[in-house]
Design a protein around this motif. Structure first.
Motif, PDB file in Angstrom:
ATOM      1  N   PRO A 239      14.658  -5.110  56.696  1.00 62.65           N
ATOM      2  CA  PRO A 239      13.189  -5.111  56.621  1.00 62.65           C
ATOM      3  C   PRO A 239      12.597  -6.462  57.018  1.00 62.65           C
ATOM      4  O   PRO A 239      11.508  -6.531  57.558  1.00 62.65           O
ATOM      5  CB  PRO A 239      12.888  -4.802  55.162  1.00 62.65           C
ATOM      6  CG  PRO A 239      14.135  -4.248  54.590  1.00 62.65           C
ATOM      7  CD  PRO A 239      15.260  -4.744  55.432  1.00 62.65           C
ATOM      8  N   LEU A 240      13.341  -7.533  56.769  1.00 61.07           N
ATOM      9  CA  LEU A 240      12.837  -8.860  57.135  1.00 61.07           C
ATOM     10  C   LEU A 240      12.726  -9.001  58.642  1.00 61.07           C
ATOM     11  O   LEU A 240      11.796  -9.634  59.145  1.00 61.07           O
ATOM     12  CB  LEU A 240      13.745  -9.961  56.570  1.00 61.07           C
ATOM     13  CG  LEU A 240      13.706 -10.139  55.064  1.00 61.07           C
ATOM     14  CD1 LEU A 240      14.704 -11.209  54.635  1.00 61.07           C
ATOM     15  CD2 LEU A 240      12.313 -10.519  54.615  1.00 61.07           C
ATOM     16  N   LEU A 241      13.662  -8.408  59.362  1.00 57.86           N
ATOM     17  CA  LEU A 241      13.599  -8.466  60.817  1.00 57.86           C
ATOM     18  C   LEU A 241      12.384  -7.697  61.319  1.00 57.86           C
ATOM     19  O   LEU A 241      11.670  -8.159  62.216  1.00 57.86           O
ATOM     20  CB  LEU A 241      14.882  -7.905  61.429  1.00 57.86           C
ATOM     21  CG  LEU A 241      15.016  -8.019  62.941  1.00 57.86           C
ATOM     22  CD1 LEU A 241      14.930  -9.467  63.387  1.00 57.86           C
ATOM     23  CD2 LEU A 241      16.333  -7.421  63.389  1.00 57.86           C
ATOM     24  N   SER A 242      12.112  -6.556  60.718  1.00 55.33           N
ATOM     25  CA  SER A 242      10.928  -5.782  61.096  1.00 55.33           C
ATOM     26  C   SER A 242       9.654  -6.557  60.775  1.00 55.33           C
ATOM     27  O   SER A 242       8.702  -6.564  61.562  1.00 55.33           O
ATOM     28  CB  SER A 242      10.903  -4.449  60.365  1.00 55.33           C
ATOM     29  OG  SER A 242      12.027  -3.684  60.708  1.00 55.33           O
ATOM     30  N   LEU A 243       9.637  -7.216  59.634  1.00 51.92           N
ATOM     31  CA  LEU A 243       8.475  -8.025  59.249  1.00 51.92           C
ATOM     32  C   LEU A 243       8.281  -9.177  60.231  1.00 51.92           C
ATOM     33  O   LEU A 243       7.156  -9.462  60.648  1.00 51.92           O
ATOM     34  CB  LEU A 243       8.658  -8.557  57.827  1.00 51.92           C
ATOM     35  CG  LEU A 243       7.543  -9.449  57.289  1.00 51.92           C
ATOM     36  CD1 LEU A 243       6.249  -8.652  57.193  1.00 51.92           C
ATOM     37  CD2 LEU A 243       7.932 -10.018  55.947  1.00 51.92           C
ATOM     38  N   TRP A 244       9.373  -9.835  60.609  1.00 52.78           N
ATOM     39  CA  TRP A 244       9.286 -10.941  61.561  1.00 52.78           C
ATOM     40  C   TRP A 244       8.748 -10.461  62.906  1.00 52.78           C
ATOM     41  O   TRP A 244       7.920 -11.126  63.525  1.00 52.78           O
ATOM     42  CB  TRP A 244      10.641 -11.605  61.746  1.00 52.78           C
ATOM     43  CG  TRP A 244      10.648 -12.584  62.877  1.00 52.78           C
ATOM     44  CD1 TRP A 244      11.359 -12.494  64.018  1.00 52.78           C
ATOM     45  CD2 TRP A 244       9.881 -13.777  62.977  1.00 52.78           C
ATOM     46  NE1 TRP A 244      11.093 -13.555  64.834  1.00 52.78           N
ATOM     47  CE2 TRP A 244      10.189 -14.365  64.222  1.00 52.78           C
ATOM     48  CE3 TRP A 244       8.960 -14.410  62.148  1.00 52.78           C
ATOM     49  CZ2 TRP A 244       9.599 -15.552  64.646  1.00 52.78           C
ATOM     50  CZ3 TRP A 244       8.377 -15.598  62.585  1.00 52.78           C
ATOM     51  CH2 TRP A 244       8.700 -16.154  63.804  1.00 52.78           C
ATOM     52  N   GLU A 245       9.182  -9.298  63.363  1.00 47.66           N
ATOM     53  CA  GLU A 245       8.683  -8.759  64.631  1.00 47.66           C
ATOM     54  C   GLU A 245       7.189  -8.462  64.548  1.00 47.66           C
ATOM     55  O   GLU A 245       6.447  -8.720  65.497  1.00 47.66           O
ATOM     56  CB  GLU A 245       9.459  -7.496  65.009  1.00 47.66           C
ATOM     57  CG  GLU A 245      10.881  -7.779  65.445  1.00 47.66           C
ATOM     58  CD  GLU A 245      11.664  -6.511  65.734  1.00 47.66           C
ATOM     59  OE1 GLU A 245      11.112  -5.396  65.577  1.00 47.66           O
ATOM     60  OE2 GLU A 245      12.830  -6.636  66.118  1.00 47.66           O
ATOM     61  N   ALA A 246       6.736  -7.954  63.425  1.00 56.19           N
ATOM     62  CA  ALA A 246       5.310  -7.672  63.247  1.00 56.19           C
ATOM     63  C   ALA A 246       4.495  -8.963  63.255  1.00 56.19           C
ATOM     64  O   ALA A 246       3.453  -9.055  63.909  1.00 56.19           O
ATOM     65  CB  ALA A 246       5.087  -6.903  61.949  1.00 56.19           C
ATOM     66  N   ILE A 247       4.973  -9.978  62.535  1.00 58.11           N
ATOM     67  CA  ILE A 247       4.278 -11.267  62.491  1.00 58.11           C
ATOM     68  C   ILE A 247       4.239 -11.894  63.880  1.00 58.11           C
ATOM     69  O   ILE A 247       3.211 -12.427  64.311  1.00 58.11           O
ATOM     70  CB  ILE A 247       4.946 -12.206  61.466  1.00 58.11           C
ATOM     71  CG1 ILE A 247       4.704 -11.679  60.051  1.00 58.11           C
ATOM     72  CG2 ILE A 247       4.434 -13.630  61.614  1.00 58.11           C
ATOM     73  CD1 ILE A 247       5.492 -12.398  58.985  1.00 58.11           C
TER      74      ILE A 247
ATOM     75  N   GLU B 102      20.970   0.665  64.376  1.00 53.03           N
ATOM     76  CA  GLU B 102      19.540   0.782  64.122  1.00 53.03           C
ATOM     77  C   GLU B 102      19.251   0.957  62.642  1.00 53.03           C
ATOM     78  O   GLU B 102      18.255   0.456  62.135  1.00 53.03           O
ATOM     79  CB  GLU B 102      18.955   1.954  64.908  1.00 53.03           C
ATOM     80  CG  GLU B 102      18.843   1.694  66.395  1.00 53.03           C
ATOM     81  CD  GLU B 102      18.379   2.910  67.167  1.00 53.03           C
ATOM     82  OE1 GLU B 102      18.366   4.022  66.600  1.00 53.03           O
ATOM     83  OE2 GLU B 102      18.041   2.750  68.353  1.00 53.03           O
ATOM     84  N   SER B 103      20.102   1.662  61.938  1.00 56.74           N
ATOM     85  CA  SER B 103      19.877   1.879  60.514  1.00 56.74           C
ATOM     86  C   SER B 103      20.136   0.621  59.695  1.00 56.74           C
ATOM     87  O   SER B 103      19.613   0.476  58.600  1.00 56.74           O
ATOM     88  CB  SER B 103      20.744   3.027  59.998  1.00 56.74           C
ATOM     89  OG  SER B 103      22.111   2.663  60.037  1.00 56.74           O
ATOM     90  N   LYS B 104      20.917  -0.295  60.231  1.00 56.62           N
ATOM     91  CA  LYS B 104      21.224  -1.522  59.510  1.00 56.62           C
ATOM     92  C   LYS B 104      20.176  -2.609  59.718  1.00 56.62           C
ATOM     93  O   LYS B 104      20.294  -3.686  59.173  1.00 56.62           O
ATOM     94  CB  LYS B 104      22.584  -2.076  59.955  1.00 56.62           C
ATOM     95  CG  LYS B 104      23.748  -1.257  59.476  1.00 56.62           C
ATOM     96  CD  LYS B 104      25.052  -1.879  59.884  1.00 56.62           C
ATOM     97  CE  LYS B 104      26.230  -1.039  59.429  1.00 56.62           C
ATOM     98  NZ  LYS B 104      27.511  -1.621  59.839  1.00 56.62           N
TER      99      LYS B 104
END
Length: 69
Positions: free
Chosen positions: A34-42, A29-31
């Motif tokens: 941020p791009l993956l989090s951004l993609w999930e938001a988009i 989870e710590s790895k």
């Protein structure tokens, strides 16, 4: 009595395995990048715009038409 000792030993082994797996999950989870989090938001925004939005418009349109009768 020996069965009770065996069960206690097995329980201790299982507890160690659970702790090991919990540590691996925390590391994974710590790895998360941020791009993956951004993609999930988009992706969630797009789903809201293109799927939920039109469905809500159709439902409100039908309700408005029924209320107008």
């Amino acid at each position: 009595m020996s069965e009770q000792i065996d069960v206690t030993q097995e329980l201790a082994k299982l507890q160690q395995r659970v702790e090991h797996l919990e540590e691996r999950v925390k590391k994974a989870e710590s790895k998360q990048s941020p791009l993956l989090s951004l993609w999930e938001a988009i992706r969630s925004i797009l789903i809201g715009l293109f799927i939920v939005g039109p469905m809500a418009a159709i439902i409100f349109g039908v309700l408005a038409a029924l209320a107008g009768k």
